[in-house]
Design a protein around this motif. Sequence first.
Motif, PDB file in Angstrom:
ATOM      1  N   THR A 152      -4.873  34.159  30.177  1.00 39.11           N
ATOM      2  CA  THR A 152      -5.886  33.496  29.036  1.00 39.11           C
ATOM      3  C   THR A 152      -5.279  32.942  28.047  1.00 39.11           C
ATOM      4  N   GLY A 153      -4.797  31.503  27.564  1.00 34.05           N
ATOM      5  CA  GLY A 153      -4.207  31.392  26.455  1.00 34.05           C
ATOM      6  C   GLY A 153      -3.110  30.511  26.802  1.00 34.05           C
ATOM      7  N   ALA A 154      -2.700  29.591  26.057  1.00 34.51           N
ATOM      8  CA  ALA A 154      -1.626  29.008  26.335  1.00 34.51           C
ATOM      9  C   ALA A 154      -0.250  29.640  26.638  1.00 34.51           C
ATOM     10  N   GLN A 179       3.971  33.188  16.732  1.00 40.63           N
ATOM     11  CA  GLN A 179       4.292  31.941  17.125  1.00 40.63           C
ATOM     12  C   GLN A 179       3.551  31.634  18.697  1.00 40.63           C
ATOM     13  N   MET A 180       3.323  32.914  19.419  1.00 42.27           N
ATOM     14  CA  MET A 180       2.794  32.679  20.506  1.00 42.27           C
ATOM     15  C   MET A 180       1.448  32.390  20.526  1.00 42.27           C
ATOM     16  N   ASN A 219       0.174  30.566  18.412  1.00 42.17           N
ATOM     17  CA  ASN A 219      -0.221  29.118  18.023  1.00 42.17           C
ATOM     18  C   ASN A 219       0.759  28.143  19.044  1.00 42.17           C
ATOM     19  N   GLN A 220       0.744  28.729  20.322  1.00 42.60           N
ATOM     20  CA  GLN A 220       1.676  28.109  21.438  1.00 42.60           C
ATOM     21  C   GLN A 220       1.088  26.573  21.645  1.00 42.60           C
ATOM     22  N   SER A 221      -0.200  26.543  21.440  1.00 40.97           N
ATOM     23  CA  SER A 221      -0.776  25.099  21.922  1.00 40.97           C
ATOM     24  C   SER A 221      -0.898  24.179  20.612  1.00 40.97           C
ATOM     25  N   GLY A 222      -0.344  24.513  19.395  1.00 39.19           N
ATOM     26  CA  GLY A 222      -0.327  23.739  18.332  1.00 39.19           C
ATOM     27  C   GLY A 222      -1.334  24.085  17.476  1.00 39.19           C
ATOM     28  N   THR A 223      -2.298  24.927  17.878  1.00 36.96           N
ATOM     29  CA  THR A 223      -3.393  25.330  17.011  1.00 36.96           C
ATOM     30  C   THR A 223      -3.585  26.788  17.304  1.00 36.96           C
ATOM     31  N   THR A 224      -4.107  27.313  16.366  1.00 30.91           N
ATOM     32  CA  THR A 224      -4.340  29.078  16.440  1.00 30.91           C
ATOM     33  C   THR A 224      -5.337  29.222  17.739  1.00 30.91           C
ATOM     34  N   ALA A 225      -5.033  30.240  18.496  1.00 32.80           N
ATOM     35  CA  ALA A 225      -5.649  30.460  19.801  1.00 32.80           C
ATOM     36  C   ALA A 225      -7.013  30.947  19.442  1.00 32.80           C
TER      37      ALA A 225
END
Length: 284
Positions: free
Chosen positions: A249-251, A217-218, A220-226
């Motif tokens: 680094t990362g949403a 889940q994390m 894909n936090q921004s709505g797309t795969t990191a």
Amino acid sequence: MTTGTVLITGCSSGFGKLTVRTFLDEGWNVVATMRSPEKQSDLVSNERLLVNRLDVTQSETIQSTINAATDRFGTIDAVVNNAGYGGYGLFEQSSEADIRAMFETNVFGPMAVMRAVLPAMREAGRGVIVNVTSMAGHMALPGNAIYSSSKHAIVGLTEAMALEYRPLGIRIFSVAPGAYPTTRFTENTDKRVEEGDAELAAFSHRLRAQIDAVGEQMANQSGTTADPQEVADKIYRCVTTEMPVHNPTGADAEMLIAMMGQADRQTFLDQISDMLVPQHQQVQ
């Protein structure tokens, strides 16, 4: 810093390999190191690329790589400590040998690399070191107590060294990735989740399932795969521009740092530096 020579550890896959390609694309000389370079086949031959064997737990390979790098390119202007590994398991499921091995690679290895390059950087009056840490170094990650403690150690080391060495012309940073597709905590996992008594093993299985679900889940936090390229880009920015000491680094990483109230830790570090660190005076 525009271009120069960067030495990167742990380049056989993941963030390390992406960082090699990023620096090459930007015109840098790159020393790409790994434990088994003979297995490396997809780093394209380039006159600005030196692929060399380096095991951070073996000091002789560190020095031989530095010698090869300076023979080829003259200086090492930046170092990226990326080598490291994770591994799921409750504290009691990790043997003493497991614990010592992880600290040898994740903590004492980067220390050894930095000890080897710092004298030349101090002599030159400049240099950059980027330690690739983890959000597990800023928060406790259950089921990864040993990994978390190793990353907490390197985060603390990075922060102290950043304060120590800035007056000497050397900039030191942490890049802390969140959950990315390249991130795996599976080394010895299948064996470790079965260690211990029945209660311990059962809870370990349940906890791992929970962590895996949240990790997905994390990621894909921004709505797309990191995209793991974000990490390579952040490393490049640390080397070439002014950046804070700590760089989540990362949403998901940015969200967690904000939840912990650490989004503006650099302001605190600047204040502490002004209070504790004297201005450097050149020795005549």
